[in-house]
Design an enzyme around this catalytic site. Structure first.
Site, PDB file in Angstrom:
ATOM      1  N   SER A  15       0.853  -1.375   0.107  1.00 36.59           N
ATOM      2  CA  SER A  15      -0.053  -0.160   0.155  1.00 36.59           C
ATOM      3  C   SER A  15       0.880   1.153   0.165  1.00 36.59           C
ATOM      4  O   SER A  15       2.111   1.297   0.242  1.00 36.59           O
ATOM      5  CB  SER A  15      -0.905   0.160   1.216  1.00 36.59           C
ATOM      6  OG  SER A  15      -0.245   0.146   2.540  1.00 36.59           O
ATOM      7  N   GLY A  82      13.301  -0.862  -0.943  1.00 35.69           N
ATOM      8  CA  GLY A  82      14.639  -0.854  -1.453  1.00 35.69           C
ATOM      9  C   GLY A  82      14.827  -1.632  -2.732  1.00 35.69           C
ATOM     10  O   GLY A  82      13.622  -2.093  -3.235  1.00 35.69           O
ATOM     11  N   HIS A 240      15.036   5.133   1.690  1.00 41.09           N
ATOM     12  CA  HIS A 240      14.640   3.618   1.984  1.00 41.09           C
ATOM     13  C   HIS A 240      13.672   3.770   3.135  1.00 41.09           C
ATOM     14  O   HIS A 240      14.195   4.236   4.078  1.00 41.09           O
ATOM     15  CB  HIS A 240      15.882   2.924   2.107  1.00 41.09           C
ATOM     16  CG  HIS A 240      15.861   1.308   2.350  1.00 41.09           C
ATOM     17  ND1 HIS A 240      16.306   0.586   3.164  1.00 41.09           N
ATOM     18  CD2 HIS A 240      14.929   0.534   1.541  1.00 41.09           C
ATOM     19  CE1 HIS A 240      16.035  -0.636   3.044  1.00 41.09           C
ATOM     20  NE2 HIS A 240      14.985  -0.676   2.083  1.00 41.09           N
ATOM     21  N   ASP A 241      12.580   3.050   3.023  1.00 39.21           N
ATOM     22  CA  ASP A 241      11.848   3.252   3.964  1.00 39.21           C
ATOM     23  C   ASP A 241      12.211   2.744   5.513  1.00 39.21           C
ATOM     24  O   ASP A 241      11.831   3.089   6.658  1.00 39.21           O
ATOM     25  CB  ASP A 241      10.465   2.228   3.738  1.00 39.21           C
ATOM     26  CG  ASP A 241      10.626   0.778   3.456  1.00 39.21           C
ATOM     27  OD1 ASP A 241      11.752   0.453   3.325  1.00 39.21           O
ATOM     28  OD2 ASP A 241       9.623   0.437   2.736  1.00 39.21           O
ATOM     29  N   THR A 268       5.885  -6.036   6.017  1.00 37.69           N
ATOM     30  CA  THR A 268       5.789  -7.266   5.324  1.00 37.69           C
ATOM     31  C   THR A 268       7.165  -7.882   5.444  1.00 37.69           C
ATOM     32  O   THR A 268       7.323  -9.200   5.417  1.00 37.69           O
ATOM     33  CB  THR A 268       5.571  -6.588   3.693  1.00 37.69           C
ATOM     34  OG1 THR A 268       4.354  -6.012   3.690  1.00 37.69           O
ATOM     35  CG2 THR A 268       5.844  -7.799   2.849  1.00 37.69           C
ATOM     36  N   ASN A 305      17.808  -8.648   6.824  1.00 34.95           N
ATOM     37  CA  ASN A 305      16.385  -8.982   6.338  1.00 34.95           C
ATOM     38  C   ASN A 305      15.715 -10.100   6.551  1.00 34.95           C
ATOM     39  O   ASN A 305      16.410 -11.193   6.355  1.00 34.95           O
ATOM     40  CB  ASN A 305      16.470  -8.793   4.729  1.00 34.95           C
ATOM     41  CG  ASN A 305      16.788  -7.224   4.405  1.00 34.95           C
ATOM     42  OD1 ASN A 305      16.040  -6.471   4.236  1.00 34.95           O
ATOM     43  ND2 ASN A 305      18.143  -7.022   4.019  1.00 34.95           N
TER      44      ASN A 305
END
Length: 497
Positions: A15, A82, A240-241, A268, A305
């Site tokens: 989203s 990213g 980058h979030d 996510t 990650n």
């Protein structure tokens, strides 16, 4: 000072939204102006992002914000996920819709890549975690396919760079997102010419590396005609979030020192790491397959990650197709009723990257590894959440090994903070305090860096103090750590972590 309003365009993998942040000199208040769906579009056997639709939604959101906030708007900043990028050709023409990082073209690419430049050389040059979705391997796949798009490319823009260019006409590759490509050298803070040459990539497409917290420029005239907002400038946040989310961690730390806290940006993906004063690139980091990504104001995000709530999101999607539409609160309630620590999965197993049927794939993993198969939907979600918490335990320990610092507190920020069960599981599995909040960390960090760039806030430390004063957090203490200690060897053996 009088109230000032900053606008955050925050694009996630599922989203996007436009939020306003009103700052009165002491506290920051958020207001969501526009929200829209995002996700991959399947086309001719590949997955793409719908760039044009995203751009239209951004313009719609900014138009609504202009109507709501008027002349109070000081600046706009865009952050996204990213690794993904757009390519422009001659006359700045868009060369196709950008590929989605879950597109299958990079599957199995490591062997071919390492035959050209060794894994050791790539890590020494970039200090980045090896993931097939990384930009480097996407570009290698295009080169292998003799891509006409890559051949025609003149400019390479990461997704937020692309939207900043659309807004202003100014190009640049913002540092925090550039560091996710595995083409960036975190020591020189420039593109890695060694890897560009080694993989025969077109070096002319890579632009100037620019720092977060810098002004991009004023809005284009054509954009002003469509959305208004005359006098509003565009500022690069940590684009980058995760970089923006880390800005919003409400922790105290001294510049130049290793902190005694780590963070999980939970959505996510679960991005778990430490804000360090410099990159850590050594054999141990390479062995752990951890990553050194750029942070704001010279910091490094040493992190791992982890495939986060993606597994839950995909289960929910499949169940909805079958006629069972569960809310997230329903899933938490159902999982609380299931037997604890019965089965585990490795959240980062390749089988869970993009399966057709996530529940079936999770149950098949349990079957193959000789475990109890979660029969109910609640038991399956509990298996996923407990596996994530155990994964956090592994990363928590290894971060302490890499930094040589005891990490007493885990700050969880982002949407995952609303899952109280997962937060408590993290506290129990890691046997340390968990501080959850703020929820809208990415947007808050985006807005904060705009405020610093505008001179309304003096520093990152001052910005974090504003965040502590503006948004509530919830603290979780370990309740049943012994039970998790007893189950951990089984998780390690089953998931080969």
């Amino acid at each position: 000072m009088s109230n000032k309003t900053y606008l955050a365009v925050d694009l996630g993998a599922s989203s996007g939204r436009v939020l306003g942040g009103r700052f009165d000199g002491t506290k920051l208040e958020l207001e969501e102006v526009h929200r829209f769906e995002n996700g991959p579009v399947a086309f001719a056997g590949h997955l793409h992002w719908d760039l044009l639709k995203l751009w239209q939604n951004i313009k719609d959101g900014l138009t609504s914000a202009g109507t709501k906030f008027g002349r109070d708007i000081s600046s706009i900043g865009v952050d996204t996920w990213g690794v993904d990028f757009a390519l422009l050709g001659r006359n700045d023409e868009l060369l196709g819709n950008p590929y989605h990082y879950r597109d299958p073209r990079t599957q199995g690419i490591f062997d071919r890549a390492f035959a050209t430049v060794s894994r050791e050389e790539i890590f020494a040059e970039t200090g980045l975690q090896f993931m097939e979705i990384n930009t480097l391997y996407q570009l290698i796949a295009m080169r292998e396919a003799n891509s006409s798009i890559l051949e025609a490319a003149q400019s390479f823009l990461m997704m937020p760079d692309m939207f900043h260019w659309l807004l202003t006409g100014e190009k640049g590759n913002e540092l925090t997102n550039a560091t996710t490509t595995q083409l960036f050298n975190p020591v020189t803070k420039q593109w890695s010419q060694k890897l560009i040459d080694g993989f025969d990539l077109p070096g002319h497409i890579f632009g100037e590396i620019v720092d977060p917290g810098t002004v991009v420029g004023p809005l284009r005239e054509t954009v002003l005609e469509q959305i208004g907002l005359s006098g509003t400038k565009v500022v690069r946040p940590g684009t980058h979030d995760t970089a923006s989310a880390v800005v919003a961690v409400p922790a105290k730390s001294s510049p130049g020192e290793m902190p005694n806290w780590c963070y999980i940006s939970s959505g996510t993906w679960s991005l778990m790491g430490v804000e360090t004063p410099h990159p850590i690139i050594n054999d141990q980091c390479a062995e752990f397959n951890y990553t050194n990504e750029g942070g704001v104001y010279g910091t490094t995000r040493l992190l791992k990650n982890i495939a986060g709530l993606w597994l839950v999101q995909e289960c929910r999607r499949i169940w909805k197709q079958g006629g069972h539409e569960y809310g997230y609160s329903d899933l938490v309630r159902m999982s609380q009723e299931a037997t604890p620590l019965a089965s585990f999965v490795n959240p980062d197993h390749p089988d869970f990257a993009a399966p057709q049927d996530m529940p079936a794939q999770l149950r098949d993993f349990c079957r193959r590894t000789g475990q109890i198969i979660p029969e109910t939907d609640g038991a399956l979600i509990r298996c996923v959440l407990e596996s994530l918490a155990m994964r956090y335990r592994v990363v928590h320990r290894k971060l302490q090994d890499l930094t040589g610092t005891k990490i007493d507190t885990i700050h969880i920020v982002g949407g995952g903070t609303q899952n109280q069960l997962l937060c408590q599981m993290a506290a129990d599995a890691c046997n340390c305090q968990v501080v959850a909040g703020p929820v809208e960390a990415t947007a808050i960090g985006n807005l904060m860096l705009q405020a610093v760039a505008s001179g309304d806030i003096g520093s990152l430390a001052e910005g974090r103090e504003v965040i502590r004063n503006s948004f509530p957090v919830v603290t979780y203490e370990p309740k049943t750590p012994t039970m998790w200690d007893d189950a951990f060897p089984r998780f390690e053996k089953t998931c080969r972590i």
